[in-house]
Design a protein around this motif. Structure first.
Motif, mmCIF file in Angstrom:
data_model
loop_
_atom_site.group_PDB
_atom_site.id
_atom_site.type_symbol
_atom_site.label_atom_id
_atom_site.label_comp_id
_atom_site.label_asym_id
_atom_site.label_seq_id
_atom_site.Cartn_x
_atom_site.Cartn_y
_atom_site.Cartn_z
ATOM 1 N N ASP A 129 0.759 -1.259 0.062
ATOM 2 C CA ASP A 129 -0.267 -0.051 -0.045
ATOM 3 C C ASP A 129 0.764 1.238 -0.060
ATOM 4 O OD1 ASP A 129 -2.326 -1.424 0.164
ATOM 5 O OD2 ASP A 129 -2.272 -1.521 2.191
ATOM 6 N N ILE A 130 1.867 1.167 0.590
ATOM 7 C CA ILE A 130 2.815 2.283 0.685
ATOM 8 C C ILE A 130 3.548 2.721 -0.726
ATOM 9 C CG2 ILE A 130 4.952 3.333 1.772
ATOM 10 C CD1 ILE A 130 3.010 3.322 3.965
ATOM 11 N N ILE A 131 3.980 1.515 -1.342
ATOM 12 C CA ILE A 131 4.703 1.643 -2.435
ATOM 13 C C ILE A 131 3.511 2.109 -3.279
ATOM 14 C CG2 ILE A 131 5.602 0.453 -4.296
ATOM 15 C CD1 ILE A 131 6.943 -1.282 -2.160
ATOM 16 N N GLN A 132 2.345 1.360 -3.525
ATOM 17 C CA GLN A 132 1.136 1.968 -4.430
ATOM 18 C C GLN A 132 0.894 3.377 -4.202
ATOM 19 O OE1 GLN A 132 -0.221 0.334 -7.099
ATOM 20 N NE2 GLN A 132 -0.490 2.436 -7.437
ATOM 21 N N THR A 133 0.935 3.822 -3.159
ATOM 22 C CA THR A 133 0.373 5.299 -2.866
ATOM 23 C C THR A 133 1.537 6.328 -3.162
ATOM 24 O OG1 THR A 133 -0.880 4.630 -0.665
ATOM 25 C CG2 THR A 133 -0.290 6.907 -1.098
ATOM 26 N N ALA A 134 3.151 5.798 -3.057
ATOM 27 C CA ALA A 134 4.187 6.587 -3.471
ATOM 28 C C ALA A 134 3.976 6.535 -5.136
ATOM 29 C CB ALA A 134 5.255 5.927 -3.175
ATOM 30 N N PHE A 135 3.646 5.621 -5.800
ATOM 31 C CA PHE A 135 3.561 5.752 -7.161
ATOM 32 C C PHE A 135 2.407 6.552 -7.675
ATOM 33 C CE2 PHE A 135 5.710 1.484 -7.616
ATOM 34 C CZ PHE A 135 6.880 2.152 -8.285
ATOM 35 N N ASP A 136 1.134 6.846 -6.613
ATOM 36 C CA ASP A 136 0.128 7.668 -6.885
ATOM 37 C C ASP A 136 0.536 9.067 -6.781
ATOM 38 O OD1 ASP A 136 -1.727 5.549 -7.484
ATOM 39 O OD2 ASP A 136 -2.478 5.435 -5.459
ATOM 40 N N TYR A 137 1.405 9.282 -5.887
ATOM 41 C CA TYR A 137 1.978 10.823 -5.531
ATOM 42 C C TYR A 137 2.823 11.227 -6.622
ATOM 43 C CZ TYR A 137 0.538 11.055 -0.567
ATOM 44 O OH TYR A 137 -0.271 11.028 0.339
ATOM 45 N N ILE A 138 3.405 10.227 -7.381
ATOM 46 C CA ILE A 138 4.343 10.511 -8.649
ATOM 47 C C ILE A 138 3.368 11.027 -9.680
ATOM 48 C CG2 ILE A 138 5.853 9.511 -10.278
ATOM 49 C CD1 ILE A 138 6.912 7.786 -8.347
ATOM 50 N N LEU A 139 2.445 10.288 -9.883
ATOM 51 C CA LEU A 139 1.454 10.525 -10.920
ATOM 52 C C LEU A 139 0.856 12.070 -10.616
ATOM 53 C CD1 LEU A 139 -0.141 7.087 -11.276
ATOM 54 C CD2 LEU A 139 1.161 8.395 -13.078
ATOM 55 N N LEU A 140 0.416 12.226 -9.493
ATOM 56 C CA LEU A 140 -0.539 13.377 -9.156
ATOM 57 C C LEU A 140 0.464 14.675 -9.101
ATOM 58 C CD1 LEU A 140 -2.287 11.675 -5.874
ATOM 59 C CD2 LEU A 140 -3.580 12.586 -8.149
ATOM 60 N N LEU A 141 1.600 14.637 -8.891
ATOM 61 C CA LEU A 141 2.625 15.720 -8.713
ATOM 62 C C LEU A 141 3.105 16.142 -10.181
ATOM 63 C CD1 LEU A 141 4.635 15.041 -5.666
ATOM 64 C CD2 LEU A 141 3.024 16.993 -5.880
ATOM 65 N N PHE A 162 -9.632 9.181 -11.680
ATOM 66 C CA PHE A 162 -8.594 10.347 -11.999
ATOM 67 C C PHE A 162 -7.181 9.946 -12.296
ATOM 68 C CE2 PHE A 162 -6.545 14.220 -10.270
ATOM 69 C CZ PHE A 162 -6.507 14.774 -11.381
ATOM 70 N N LEU A 163 -6.864 8.838 -11.151
ATOM 71 C CA LEU A 163 -5.513 8.481 -11.403
ATOM 72 C C LEU A 163 -5.271 7.542 -12.527
ATOM 73 C CD1 LEU A 163 -4.894 7.360 -7.674
ATOM 74 C CD2 LEU A 163 -3.346 8.797 -8.954
ATOM 75 N N SER A 164 -6.546 6.906 -12.918
ATOM 76 C CA SER A 164 -6.254 5.954 -13.974
ATOM 77 C C SER A 164 -6.250 6.917 -15.345
ATOM 78 C CB SER A 164 -7.636 5.198 -14.152
ATOM 79 O OG SER A 164 -7.755 4.314 -15.269
ATOM 80 N N GLN A 165 -6.957 8.142 -15.771
ATOM 81 C CA GLN A 165 -6.771 9.132 -16.487
ATOM 82 C C GLN A 165 -5.395 9.598 -16.667
ATOM 83 O OE1 GLN A 165 -9.975 11.776 -15.710
ATOM 84 N NE2 GLN A 165 -11.421 10.493 -15.952
ATOM 85 N N ILE A 166 -4.702 9.972 -15.444
ATOM 86 C CA ILE A 166 -3.436 10.362 -15.274
ATOM 87 C C ILE A 166 -2.394 9.490 -16.019
ATOM 88 C CG2 ILE A 166 -1.484 11.439 -14.021
ATOM 89 C CD1 ILE A 166 -3.654 12.204 -12.069
ATOM 90 N N ARG A 167 -2.655 8.211 -15.572
ATOM 91 C CA ARG A 167 -1.632 7.345 -16.018
ATOM 92 C C ARG A 167 -1.803 7.126 -17.588
ATOM 93 N NH1 ARG A 167 -4.098 3.948 -11.629
ATOM 94 N NH2 ARG A 167 -2.574 3.767 -10.042
ATOM 95 N N LYS A 168 -2.820 7.142 -18.313
ATOM 96 C CA LYS A 168 -2.891 7.284 -19.688
ATOM 97 C C LYS A 168 -2.347 8.362 -20.293
ATOM 98 C CE LYS A 168 -7.156 4.290 -19.726
ATOM 99 N NZ LYS A 168 -8.608 4.389 -20.172
ATOM 100 N N GLU A 169 -2.866 9.449 -19.497
ATOM 101 C CA GLU A 169 -2.137 10.753 -20.081
ATOM 102 C C GLU A 169 -0.581 10.897 -19.806
ATOM 103 O OE1 GLU A 169 -2.820 15.596 -18.872
ATOM 104 O OE2 GLU A 169 -4.313 14.030 -18.193
ATOM 105 N N SER A 170 -0.103 10.483 -19.004
ATOM 106 C CA SER A 170 1.320 10.686 -18.752
ATOM 107 C C SER A 170 1.950 9.400 -19.366
ATOM 108 C CB SER A 170 1.501 10.579 -17.311
ATOM 109 O OG SER A 170 1.323 9.224 -16.638
#
Length: 553
Positions: free
Chosen positions: A170-182, A541-549
């Motif tokens: 969960d920690i690692i996944q959230t860290a990846f989410d933060y990368i996408l969000l930033l 939203f995170l799924s959209q960012i993954r595609k966009e980035s």
């Protein structure tokens, strides 16, 4: 980038081994090695720490037991010290007057220790890159920044009791989410001013005394954590960026109708009757000629494709064998192969046949996390020491097979079963559609009488709620959605096809809504719905960012 002076206070950074580690130096060897980027530490360390509040009675002990397996290769000591200090200093600071906060911090930050095992696997796969987001390479060193950011976020938000169970994944996944969000926040040019950072920090209860921000407390805590204010404040700036990004894109406005729907799902009860056409019964009389089987195989090859498989060796050391566990831990750096455990410590080594990612492991059972680790290993390379509830495990991949489709002759019985299943389902569909048409054309209301006339199986259920298991049909929200949309006595006009057969469903009875109870609990259900909608929107939203980035992890 030149360091800047904090708007709140500046603390000198002195990277050194803190006193809290001195007691463990004589038990655990840490070997300093030269690396191209300076000095690092090669260590496999297992620490078990206990803290006792001396201010309380001996029989009323407040403690945290921390068990962590660390596998650190060429990592600067400062990173290790930082994580440790966040835990120990914050725990000690709030021990006397803020015990609830102390436990929250322990829950939120302790997973950092467990996490290093997971990060070491990322490093095994690629020493230079763990992800790519928007064309930017994310290194292992970058990941440490985002992991610390997740830890701080959990700690500063006052993680609730449920966060005790947060996993390293969960920690690692959230860290990846933060990368996408930033990445998205920077793309959208979302800014956070110094004044916003200062205002946010001044509101944090950890740095307050008598509900007022205390600069000395702030300096003291950061000094003990070995974190400079500008570093801490940049973490806060990034967390505020994410908050602003969510405010821009996540909008939740549930209506009273939506709230009542959730209440209905929790409280309303229904009963149904149904006609059941089982596939197994239709399958009994089906015979498929061999030439038809071959045609079926050629047409449906994807059904028979087998995923990658591996053969592994593993060793399990029971947690109760403390002497052997201690000996192995002291010799971890010298283990080159899993067979060394047998020659050095007389440990039994077991070998499996070829297994898939979701197959049970002979002798261990169904262990998806273990399977995942085993698949990530390089052939003939021993895994780090893995701690489980039963003891300690070492893994080594011996052989691997790529995904493949077996030849028809190798799996003929399997093809025959699949062909029969397919034909039975087709037959069931014809029969069920015929029944549904008869019900519609003849305006039939008595399902039991129809079942007797047509010689079909008829059943009735007891009461159940929307999310309950339905007798004879199983746990299926799509079916519940159909049932609770019907009126009392109504027969659903289309057959429902599930894994065991086809169903013609009639709603026998449904309870009404208790309006007084709904009014009393409306705010509670509104809060639940908002939370649920918030999670769902953020996932999308995170799924959209993954595609966009064009993110690749």
């Amino acid at each position: 980038m030149q360091p800047f002076t904090s708007s709140i206070g500046r603390v000198p950074f002195t990277p050194k081994l803190p006193k809290i580690f001195f007691p463990f130096r004589k038990y655990h060897k840490i070997k300093k090695i030269a690396t191209p980027i300076g000095h690092g530490y090669d260590a496999r360390i297992v620490l078990r720490l206990r803290f006792q509040d001396a201010t309380e009675k001996p029989n009323d002990t407040s403690f945290v037991t921390l068990t962590a397996t660390l596998y650190i290769m060429n990592i600067f000591l400062e990173n290790f010290v930082l994580t440790a200090n966040i835990i120990f200093i914050m725990l000690n600071t709030f021990r006397s007057h803020h015990k609830k906060i102390m436990w929250i911090l322990a829950i939120a930050v302790i997973p950092a220790f467990v996490l290093w095992g997971g990060i070491s696997f990322l490093k095994e796969k690629n020493q230079n890159s763990v992800a790519k987001v928007g064309g930017r390479t994310i290194t292992l060193n970058d990941m440490r920044y985002y992991v610390t950011m997740v830890q701080l976020s959990l700690a500063l938000s006052g993680a609730p009791e449920k966060e005790k169970n947060i996993s390293k994944q969960d920690i690692i996944q959230t860290a990846f989410d933060y990368i996408l969000l930033l990445w998205k926040a920077d793309k959208d040019r979302i800014k956070v001013s110094d004044s916003e950072v200062i205002a946010s920090i001044k509101q944090m209860k950890f740095f307050s005394r008598d509900k007022t921000f205390d600069q000395q407390q702030y300096k003291h805590l950061l000094r003990q954590m070995h974190m400079e204010p500008q570093v801490f404040e940049e973490y806060i700036r990034n967390l505020l960026k994410i908050e602003k990004l969510y405010q821009k894109y996540i909008h939740i406005n549930p209506s009273e109708t939506d709230v009542k729907k959730l209440y209905r799902k929790d409280t309303q009860k229904a009963r149904i009757s149904y006609i059941f056409i089982p596939y197994d019964k239709l399958k009994e009389g089906i015979k498929v000629p061999e030439n038809e089987l071959e045609k079926f195989y050629q047409k449906n090859k994807s059904l028979f494709k087998e995923g990658p498989k591996i053969k592994i060796k593993y060793a399990m050391i029971p947690a109760t064998d403390k002497e052997k566990v201690a000996l192995i831990k002291n010799d971890l750096n010298n283990l080159k192969s899993i067979d060394d455990l047998k020659t050095k410590f007389s440990t039994d080594i077991k070998e499996t046949t070829f297994i898939g990612k979701n197959d049970p492991i002979e002798g261990l059972g169904w262990q998806p996390a273990i399977n995942s680790i085993a698949f990530s290993l390089k052939p003939k390379k021993i895994s780090p020491m893995l701690e489980t509830s039963a003891g300690y495990i070492f893994l080594q991949k011996e052989e691997e097979k790529a995904a493949f489709t077996p030849e028809f002759t190798e799996i003929k019985p399997k093809v025959e079963e699949a062909a029969k299943d397919s034909l039975a389902k087709e037959k069931a569909k014809v029969l069920a559609d015929k029944l549904a048409a008869k019900i519609k054309n003849e305006k039939i209301e008595n399902l039991k009488k129809l079942a007797e006339q047509e010689n079909y199986e008829f059943k009735e259920t007891g009461e159940f709620k929307y999310y309950d298991y339905i007798e004879g049909l199983g746990l299926n929200e799509s079916v519940s959605k159909i049932i609770f949309s019907l009126k009392k006595g109504q027969i659903y006009p289309y057959p429902v096809f599930l894994s065991k057969g086809a169903y013609i469903i009639q709603l026998k009875d449904i309870s009404s809504i208790d309006e007084a109870d709904f009014t009393a609990k409306k705010e509670e259900y509104l809060a639940r719905l908002k939370q649920s909608m918030d999670v769902m929107q953020k996932m999308k939203f995170l799924s959209q960012i993954r595609k966009e980035s064009n993110a690749r992890f």
